[in-house]
Design an enzyme around this catalytic site. Structure first.
Site, mmCIF file in Angstrom:
data_model
loop_
_atom_site.group_PDB
_atom_site.id
_atom_site.type_symbol
_atom_site.label_atom_id
_atom_site.label_comp_id
_atom_site.label_asym_id
_atom_site.label_seq_id
_atom_site.Cartn_x
_atom_site.Cartn_y
_atom_site.Cartn_z
ATOM 1 N N ASN A 124 0.128 4.569 1.250
ATOM 2 C CA ASN A 124 -1.153 5.270 1.113
ATOM 3 C C ASN A 124 -2.150 4.875 2.196
ATOM 4 O O ASN A 124 -3.050 5.644 2.536
ATOM 5 C CB ASN A 124 -1.757 5.002 -0.265
ATOM 6 C CG ASN A 124 -1.077 5.812 -1.349
ATOM 7 O OD1 ASN A 124 -0.526 6.870 -1.079
ATOM 8 N ND2 ASN A 124 -1.098 5.323 -2.570
ATOM 9 N N SER A 172 -1.216 2.297 -7.811
ATOM 10 C CA SER A 172 -1.192 2.839 -6.448
ATOM 11 C C SER A 172 -2.487 2.573 -5.705
ATOM 12 O O SER A 172 -2.546 2.750 -4.491
ATOM 13 C CB SER A 172 -0.949 4.357 -6.492
ATOM 14 O OG SER A 172 -2.004 4.999 -7.198
ATOM 15 N N HIS A 230 5.216 -0.744 -6.714
ATOM 16 C CA HIS A 230 4.713 0.621 -6.628
ATOM 17 C C HIS A 230 5.808 1.588 -6.205
ATOM 18 O O HIS A 230 6.249 1.595 -5.053
ATOM 19 C CB HIS A 230 3.548 0.694 -5.632
ATOM 20 C CG HIS A 230 2.978 2.064 -5.487
ATOM 21 N ND1 HIS A 230 2.543 2.573 -4.286
ATOM 22 C CD2 HIS A 230 2.778 3.050 -6.399
ATOM 23 C CE1 HIS A 230 2.103 3.795 -4.466
ATOM 24 N NE2 HIS A 230 2.239 4.103 -5.735
ATOM 25 N N GLU A 233 7.147 -0.315 -3.026
ATOM 26 C CA GLU A 233 6.366 -1.391 -2.415
ATOM 27 C C GLU A 233 6.291 -2.573 -3.375
ATOM 28 O O GLU A 233 5.905 -2.411 -4.540
ATOM 29 C CB GLU A 233 4.959 -0.888 -2.092
ATOM 30 C CG GLU A 233 4.941 0.224 -1.054
ATOM 31 C CD GLU A 233 3.593 0.904 -0.934
ATOM 32 O OE1 GLU A 233 3.234 1.295 0.193
ATOM 33 O OE2 GLU A 233 2.895 1.053 -1.963
#
Length: 511
Positions: A198, A127, A148, A160
């Protein structure tokens, strides 16, 4: 040697390394989709325990009617625990979900190079680490990519797909197909810090912390405003408590440093201190809120003597007619005596509707009486939670009477301190601006960005679509005014936003 297309449409067995929450979740959705899954963990019995936990989840789904008996039996048969990495030799894809340490992941991929076939894809569920850096540990970096998923994997329906600098296109194509077969939505992203989700989520926490640090409002008020006005499921401080500062603050620091101290991602001393003190959130029973058995303990409300509602004239600034219109409608719902004159009378309550400015600036520019002037945030048309903002000269009694008047609307009303951009304006403008900069960098497509954020962060809208909904020109004005007032480069508008606002284009418009 590049990964060939031979057998590209036949995924084969899926290897999952790491039986923690992420590895367990990935194994569950793959087996549930009918794929043969091999689960491995270096810790004794960890994979067996994870397998039992997955079967228990399937039993619950069976009881709820979300799986039938045949699906349940098939999924159980497809999930296998293996005792060594060598048993992953026949896998078409191996996904690692181990500790977030670069050297450990590199070493694992070096081991796998000697075990799996040349066509096997090696995927990392990292991540926060660079996929390109992880791939450097493999003799075949072209077959290494990021995949991810988000926790909890079965519920978070997005993943992802990250191409490192040397990743072959066939690898990402096959990972897309694998992800779709699990029932999740794949989104493609460049190998940049934070990837999509993120990265796009940086503003929600950091800007809220900045607002708190400036003393604009207390954290329960900020949370309530963002839930009840902007429509977020959790306020930013509730979210920080849920995630835990042992996770959230290092991610803030990591992305800030990886982008070489980019001001938009600047962390806060507030979370740094709390992390040092061990005040992490739900997991420690205390964060911004207090918890017992994982549930938030309601704070006792301090009883306030009710103020009498303002009964005199109320004058609304005409400086920005579009911003004033929702305020007029709100006051009409409250039964206020609205003064329809170019200038306020000597004893009227004055209300301004700034975009990205504070009340003090409006008072000075419009030559108003500061002690009876307040601001209302009308960016979201005064729906939901209302933000009423004072200035340092505002008479406290008048402020409370103004709040009591607005409570006649039946909506919650919070009185906050002077701030360029209130709470909602600052938060939403920062969210949209970071998304625009991601689009400018070509990290992903605008559509994938919005979809990933909606699914991965549960935002009410994708940030680019939200910017279109609010108006790119208004978002730009908020940021320009905040930058001019504060001098803080964290508010400098993205070129993507500026150009599309100037040309009247959608924020999702590509070149």
């Amino acid at each position: 040697m590049p990964v060939t297309s031979a057998g590209a449409d036949v995924i084969g067995a899926i290897g999952v390394i790491g039986a923690g929450a992420m590895g367990r979740g990935i194994a569950q959705i793959a087996a549930q989709a009918g794929m043969r899954v091999k689960l491995f963990d270096v810790q004794p019995d960890a994979a067996e325990l994870a397998c039992k936990a997955v079967v228990a989840q399937w039993e619950k789904l069976l009881q709820k009617g979300k799986l039938d008996e045949q699906q349940f039996r098939t999924a159980k048969q497809q999930l296998q625990v293996v005792a060594s990495l060598n048993q992953l030799a026949d896998c078409g894809i191996v996904i690692e979900a181990i500790v977030e340490k670069l050297e450990v992941k590199r070493a694992l991929f070096q081991q796998l190079d000697a075990i799996v076939s040349a066509d096997c894809i090696l995927a990392t569920n990292t991540s926060s680490l660079s996929v390109t850096a992880i791939a450097a540990g493999s003799a075949r970096p072209e077959r290494v990519a990021g995949l991810h998923f988000f926790n909890p994997v079965p519920l978070m329906k997005v993943a992802e797909v990250i191409a490192g600098l040397l990743t072959g296109p066939e690898v990402t194509r096959r990972l897309f197909e694998f992800t779709r077969q699990t029932g999740h939505m794949p989104v493609m992203t460049k190998d940049t810090p934070g990837f999509i989700v993120n990265h796009a989520g940086r503003a929600y926490g950091t800007e809220a912390l900045r607002i708190l640090q400036e003393g604009v409002a207390e954290f329960p008020v900020i949370d309530a405003i963002m839930r009840e006005a902007a429509g977020f499921r959790l306020g930013p401080f509730e979210l920080l408590d849920l995630t835990g500062l042992d996770v959230s603050h290092p991610v803030m620091e990591s992305i800030y440093q990886q982008y070489y101290q980019e001001p938009r991602y600047r962390p806060s001393v507030i979370t740094a201190q709390r992390l040092q003190a061990g005040i992490l959130g739900r997991k420690t029973g205390r964060g911004f809120y207090h918890y017992q058995d994982g549930k938030q303990i309601a704070e006792a409300d301090v009883a306030e003597a009710p103020a009498a509602a303002w009964s005199g004239w109320v004058w609304i600034s005409h400086e920005n007619p579009d911003a004033a219109a929702p305020v007029r409608a709100l006051l009409e719902r409250c039964g206020a005596n609205i003064e329809n004159t170019p200038e306020p009378s000597a004893d009227s309550l004055c209300l301004v509707c700034p975009l990205g400015e504070d009340v003090s600036t409006c008072v000075a520019r419009q030559k108003l009486d500061g002690h009876r002037t307040l601001g209302i945030d009308s960016l979201l048309d005064c729906q939901g939670h209302i933000s009423l903002m004072s200035n340092p000269a505002t008479d406290a009694g008048i402020a409370q009477q103004a709040r009591a008047l607005l409570l006649h609307s039946g909506q919650a009303v919070s009185l906050i301190q002077d701030s360029p951009g209130f709470v909602v304006q600052r938060m939403l403008a920062s969210i949209v601006n970071i998304a625009c900069d991601m689009a400018q960098q070509g990290i992903c497509t605008p559509d994938d960005l919005d979809k990933a954020v909606e699914l991965g962060l549960a935002y009410p809208f994708g940030p680019l679509a939200w910017g279109d909904k609010l108006g790119a020109s208004r978002i730009l004005a908020i940021l320009q005014n905040m930058l001019a007032y504060t001098g803080d480069p964290r508010y400098r508008p993205s070129l993507w936003l500026s150009r599309r606002a100037q040309l009247g284009l959608s924020l999702k418009h590509k070149y």
